[in-house]
Design an enzyme around this catalytic site. Structure first.
Site, mmCIF file in Angstrom:
data_model
loop_
_atom_site.group_PDB
_atom_site.id
_atom_site.type_symbol
_atom_site.label_atom_id
_atom_site.label_comp_id
_atom_site.label_asym_id
_atom_site.label_seq_id
_atom_site.Cartn_x
_atom_site.Cartn_y
_atom_site.Cartn_z
ATOM 1 N N ASP A 281 0.573 4.332 -2.643
ATOM 2 C CA ASP A 281 0.521 5.760 -2.309
ATOM 3 C C ASP A 281 1.667 6.520 -2.993
ATOM 4 O O ASP A 281 1.467 7.616 -3.528
ATOM 5 C CB ASP A 281 0.639 5.964 -0.789
ATOM 6 C CG ASP A 281 -0.650 5.668 -0.046
ATOM 7 O OD1 ASP A 281 -1.716 5.622 -0.675
ATOM 8 O OD2 ASP A 281 -0.572 5.490 1.182
ATOM 9 N N HIS B 17 3.231 10.874 2.251
ATOM 10 C CA HIS B 17 2.752 11.901 1.311
ATOM 11 C C HIS B 17 3.541 13.207 1.388
ATOM 12 O O HIS B 17 3.808 13.842 0.379
ATOM 13 C CB HIS B 17 1.281 12.208 1.578
ATOM 14 C CG HIS B 17 0.376 11.043 1.316
ATOM 15 N ND1 HIS B 17 0.383 10.351 0.125
ATOM 16 C CD2 HIS B 17 -0.565 10.447 2.082
ATOM 17 C CE1 HIS B 17 -0.518 9.382 0.183
ATOM 18 N NE2 HIS B 17 -1.107 9.419 1.360
ATOM 19 N N HIS C 80 0.829 -1.208 0.000
ATOM 20 C CA HIS C 80 0.000 0.000 0.000
ATOM 21 C C HIS C 80 0.863 1.258 0.000
ATOM 22 O O HIS C 80 0.514 2.265 -0.643
ATOM 23 C CB HIS C 80 -0.996 0.029 1.160
ATOM 24 C CG HIS C 80 -1.953 1.164 1.029
ATOM 25 N ND1 HIS C 80 -3.066 1.099 0.221
ATOM 26 C CD2 HIS C 80 -1.904 2.427 1.497
ATOM 27 C CE1 HIS C 80 -3.667 2.271 0.231
ATOM 28 N NE2 HIS C 80 -2.984 3.111 0.996
#
Ligand SMILES: [Zn+2]
Length: 283
Positions: A236, A259, A232
């Site tokens: 992202d 992020h 995952h």
């Protein structure tokens, strides 16, 4: 290989609907083909158009948020990862609601529908970011290294508190590998975090159906892969890398990045292809 060299768009229009994971609000997206050179454009409420590129990132705290002129769309990273990794350069995404629908917490539905409907080659050369020297990005113990390469390859080292621990994933990013090995990896969190997020008004749409929740002894529901968490994280990362706006022909080594660091990196890398673009402030 033609598919790598030429820009592509969707063969058909696609529709997705569900709820936003943070707000719990109903949301839907309609994605239609777009002309060569147009990139991915989000059309938000009242018609505000936001290009899916790093300078329009307004927030990176729990998800990647794009915005312009006061209108925003949250949690773009899974849809962006699917469009990008499945080879879609150009598309217009009309969003109804404050967030992209969470679906099952992964990019599975997006990637599968793109694969089913197929992509259409557009006979215009795909723009690339080709670097000739390494680029380093670092924030505390998070590191992102971007190296010259002939193809996009990602090596990700994730390290989380127990019971997740340390996980590593390494792959060249092709549509096949994305579809089969990455797209299905779901958003994850810890049980003790979920309550804290809800108190802050976040994760309102989060359920055991659209996120992997880890209790003290392990996941509350079965995992899709033992290393689903790092997969995952790769998902992202790909969504965030897509905001460079062109195909990054590089090898990316990511250590514990998220992020925020991805946004710092993509803004710097984007300057290599578009030096004069002003960026909005990230919260
Ligand atoms: Zn995610």
């Amino acid at each position: 290989m033609k598919s790598l060299q030429y820009q592509a768009t969707l063969r058909d229009a696609l529709h997705f609907e569900g709820v936003g994971v943070h707000t719990g609000a109903p949301s839907s997206v309609d994605i239609v083909p777009a002309s060569p050179g147009s990139g991915i454009t989000f059309v938000l409420s009242e018609g505000t158009r936001v290009q899916a590129s790093a300078e329009f990132v307004t927030e990176t705290a729990r998800a990647t948020v794009l915005g312009r002129d006061g209108a925003t769309v949250s949690t773009v990273e899974h849809l962006m990862a699917a469009l990008f990794a499945m080879g879609v350069d150009n598309a217009t995404v009309t969003v109804s609601g404050p967030e992209i629908p969470v679906m099952d917490g992964s990019a599975k539905a997006f990637a599968e529908k793109i694969a089913q409907s197929g992509v259409l080659s557009q006979n215009e050369i795909r723009n690339r970011l080709v670097i000739t020297s390494p680029h380093f990005f670092r924030e505390d113990d998070r590191v992102l290294v971007v190296l010259p390469a002939s193809r996009l390859r990602v090596r990700f080292l994730a390290d989380f508190a127990p019971p997740i621990g340390t996980q590593f994933f390494d792959a060249e990013i092709t549509p096949e590998i994305f579809l089969n090995e990455i797209a299905g990896a779901r958003t994850f969190g810890y049980l003790h975090e979920v309550e804290a997020l809800r108190k802050r008004g976040l994760a309102q749409g989060g359920t055991l159906e659209n996120a992997v929740v880890f209790g003290p002894d392990g996941p509350l529901k079965p995992l899709r892969w033992p290393d689903e968490v790092v997969r995952h994280k790769v998902l992202d990362l790909l969504g965030d890398l897509s905001l460079i706006g062109v195909y990054p022909q590089c090898e990316v080594i990511a250590i514990k990045s998220g992020h925020r660091l991805h946004c710092i990196a993509t803004r710097e890398l984007r300057k290599l292809i578009a030096p004069a673009l002003p960026s909005v402030k990230v919260r």
